[in-house]
Design an enzyme around this catalytic site. Sequence first.
Site, PDB file in Angstrom:
ATOM      1  N   HIS A 254     -12.504  -0.448 -18.277  1.00  0.00           N
ATOM      2  CA  HIS A 254     -11.464  -0.784 -16.981  1.00  0.00           C
ATOM      3  C   HIS A 254      -9.960   0.293 -17.066  1.00  0.00           C
ATOM      4  O   HIS A 254      -9.548  -0.437 -17.526  1.00  0.00           O
ATOM      5  CB  HIS A 254     -11.221  -2.182 -16.587  1.00  0.00           C
ATOM      6  CG  HIS A 254     -11.144  -2.533 -14.757  1.00  0.00           C
ATOM      7  ND1 HIS A 254     -10.992  -3.302 -14.309  1.00  0.00           N
ATOM      8  CD2 HIS A 254     -10.245  -1.228 -14.201  1.00  0.00           C
ATOM      9  CE1 HIS A 254     -10.888  -3.293 -13.422  1.00  0.00           C
ATOM     10  NE2 HIS A 254     -10.217  -2.325 -13.045  1.00  0.00           N
TER      11      HIS A 254
ATOM     12  N   HIS B 120      -8.297   3.498 -14.794  1.00  0.00           N
ATOM     13  CA  HIS B 120      -7.855   4.543 -14.077  1.00  0.00           C
ATOM     14  C   HIS B 120      -7.273   5.589 -14.473  1.00  0.00           C
ATOM     15  O   HIS B 120      -6.069   6.006 -14.761  1.00  0.00           O
ATOM     16  CB  HIS B 120      -6.518   3.870 -12.599  1.00  0.00           C
ATOM     17  CG  HIS B 120      -7.384   2.418 -11.747  1.00  0.00           C
ATOM     18  ND1 HIS B 120      -8.343   2.680 -10.420  1.00  0.00           N
ATOM     19  CD2 HIS B 120      -7.383   1.051 -12.514  1.00  0.00           C
ATOM     20  CE1 HIS B 120      -8.605   1.000 -10.425  1.00  0.00           C
ATOM     21  NE2 HIS B 120      -8.272   0.220 -11.210  1.00  0.00           N
TER      22      HIS B 120
ATOM     23  N   ASP C 130      -6.507  -2.127 -17.850  1.00  0.00           N
ATOM     24  CA  ASP C 130      -6.767  -1.779 -16.435  1.00  0.00           C
ATOM     25  C   ASP C 130      -5.568  -0.841 -16.140  1.00  0.00           C
ATOM     26  O   ASP C 130      -4.952  -1.150 -15.126  1.00  0.00           O
ATOM     27  CB  ASP C 130      -6.286  -3.491 -15.522  1.00  0.00           C
ATOM     28  CG  ASP C 130      -7.244  -2.775 -14.097  1.00  0.00           C
ATOM     29  OD1 ASP C 130      -6.909  -1.828 -13.375  1.00  0.00           O
ATOM     30  OD2 ASP C 130      -6.461  -3.393 -13.372  1.00  0.00           O
TER      31      ASP C 130
ATOM     32  N   PHE D 135      -0.019  -1.523  -5.486  1.00  0.00           N
ATOM     33  CA  PHE D 135      -0.677  -2.808  -7.215  1.00  0.00           C
ATOM     34  C   PHE D 135      -1.010  -1.916  -8.707  1.00  0.00           C
ATOM     35  O   PHE D 135      -1.614  -1.198  -8.811  1.00  0.00           O
ATOM     36  CB  PHE D 135      -0.792  -3.346  -7.111  1.00  0.00           C
ATOM     37  CG  PHE D 135      -1.164  -4.334  -6.102  1.00  0.00           C
ATOM     38  CD1 PHE D 135      -0.570  -5.974  -5.930  1.00  0.00           C
ATOM     39  CD2 PHE D 135      -1.354  -3.814  -4.082  1.00  0.00           C
ATOM     40  CE1 PHE D 135      -0.255  -6.393  -5.474  1.00  0.00           C
ATOM     41  CE2 PHE D 135      -0.988  -4.852  -3.402  1.00  0.00           C
ATOM     42  CZ  PHE D 135      -0.356  -6.626  -3.803  1.00  0.00           C
TER      43      PHE D 135
HETATM   44  N1  LIG Z   1      -4.768  -3.527 -10.340  1.00  0.00           N
HETATM   45  C1  LIG Z   1      -4.057  -2.430  -9.969  1.00  0.00           C
HETATM   46  O1  LIG Z   1      -3.076  -3.530  -9.549  1.00  0.00           O
HETATM   47  N2  LIG Z   1      -4.278  -1.636  -9.415  1.00  0.00           N
HETATM   48  C2  LIG Z   1      -5.421  -0.460  -9.396  1.00  0.00           C
HETATM   49  C3  LIG Z   1      -6.752  -1.603  -8.694  1.00  0.00           C
HETATM   50  C4  LIG Z   1      -7.340  -2.301  -9.306  1.00  0.00           C
HETATM   51  O2  LIG Z   1      -7.842  -2.059  -9.724  1.00  0.00           O
HETATM   52  O3  LIG Z   1      -7.751  -3.057  -8.220  1.00  0.00           O
HETATM   53  C5  LIG Z   1      -5.040   0.465  -8.683  1.00  0.00           C
HETATM   54  O4  LIG Z   1      -6.175   1.205  -8.649  1.00  0.00           O
HETATM   55  O5  LIG Z   1      -3.527   1.020  -8.697  1.00  0.00           O
HETATM   56 ZN   LIG Z   2      -9.377  -4.347  -9.728  1.00  0.00          ZN
HETATM   57 ZN   LIG Z   3      -8.594  -0.944 -11.904  1.00  0.00          ZN
END
Ligand SMILES: NC(=O)N[C@@H](CC(=O)O)C(=O)O
Ligand SMILES: [Zn+2]
Ligand SMILES: [Zn+2]
Length: 425
Positions: A62, A64, A307, A325
């Site tokens: 997970h 980004h 994440d 976030f």
């Molecule tokens: N985790 C987060 O706080 N942010 C994530 C989105 C997500 O994982 O839901 C993002 O894309 O910035």
């Molecule tokens: Zn998420």
């Molecule tokens: Zn995420």
Amino acid sequence: MGIWILNGFTVDADNEQTQRHICIEDGIIIQVINGGEAPDTAGHTVIDAAGKLVSPGFIDMHVHLREPGFEHKETIATGTLSAARGGFTTIACMPNTRPVIDTVDTVKLILDKAETEGAVRVLPYGCITKNELGRELTDFAALKEAGVIGYTDDGVGVQSAQMMKDAMNLAASLGMPIIAHCEDNTLVEGAPVTEGEFARKHGLKGIPNESEAIHVGRDVLLAEATGVHYHVCHVSTEQSVRLIRHAKQHGIKVTAEVCPHHLVLSDEDIPDLDANWKMNPPLRTPRDVQAVIEGLEDGTIDIIVTDHAPHAEEEKAKGMMLAPFGILGFETAFPLLYTKFVLTGQWTLGFLVDRLTAKPAEVFSLPWGKLEVGSPADITIVDLASEQEIKKSEIVSKSKNTPFIGWKLQGWPVVTIASGKVVWS
Ligand SMILES: NC(=O)N[C@@H](CC(=O)O)C(=O)O
Ligand SMILES: [Zn+2]
Ligand SMILES: [Zn+2]
């Protein structure tokens, strides 16, 4: 010419530790010698791993990477290098880019870029719904054909139960998993942190635990009805852990992940209104932290993911209410968990390594995460004795949004090898 990694030790899920010499060539592990004298290494590069942990490259399901569309936060090049510094050799990227990953062309773009510019292996997810708007399913079959490993609208929850059920039925028919960001929007309404001490102290609206757990409860029932492999993203609440545990007891095909920050921080650790402590789901109460730790320990939660969610400094400077976030994850994950859980004696080293390697491979039926002859040469060497302070100036990611600056942590990855190539040292 290959590489010999000499005198390191490996660890298995039962914490069995074995001294090993490992030879890799052409991207494959070609020889593993247990203990004893170092072999003849003539003609090969030698990496001395004496006293160090030699682990399968970590797998992060997970993350980004922000490309395409948000290259000011991160790119595939910078994100995969940040992953390499953290010891990750396989990462699964979320589709909330711009455009989102909801077409075959975007999947191809990610795979091409990862191939040419990426330091480590990138596995893309495709969206559940077009543009992540929750209105219309994407072409699951075409996305699968293009190379996605599952479907998710991460960043937002799928609000309609019928839409989620249709998605699960379709995914099940293709033998693919649904990966769910669990969040009921009607219960959130612009709150930046969890309901709890911190929100009360600062007079902020709180995100209730139910906003996550209601989706978990709904979705395990839908998973039971459809037979899909349903995977819960970033579990953060006591209620979600309870629902997942119950679903597993009833034989429902559910798996789950937890992030390092939800294991080591609660809302009561947030020092001030600094948005580097803002992420979704938010840091929860100490009681929730205890519950997710127990969930991971008893197998209710299967794997650890970061994440990794980079955001630019000027975006985070907008403050707790307005900033986006998300926090960085790759570069601090292992030392954080090693220091907080292994050095304290709560977990074995084998447990931690398993949840970052073999377990994610098992959950997502991936061929990586093991050190065997014939396996791809994805290897992370960790100096468990080294202690370093987390410094902003040393962060490899394009963004710097982490609450862990200044933390002194032990157990740093020192060499990362992906597909036989040294990508970090
Ligand atoms: N985790 C987060 O706080 N942010 C994530 C989105 C997500 O994982 O839901 C993002 O894309 O910035
Ligand atoms: Zn998420
Ligand atoms: Zn995420």
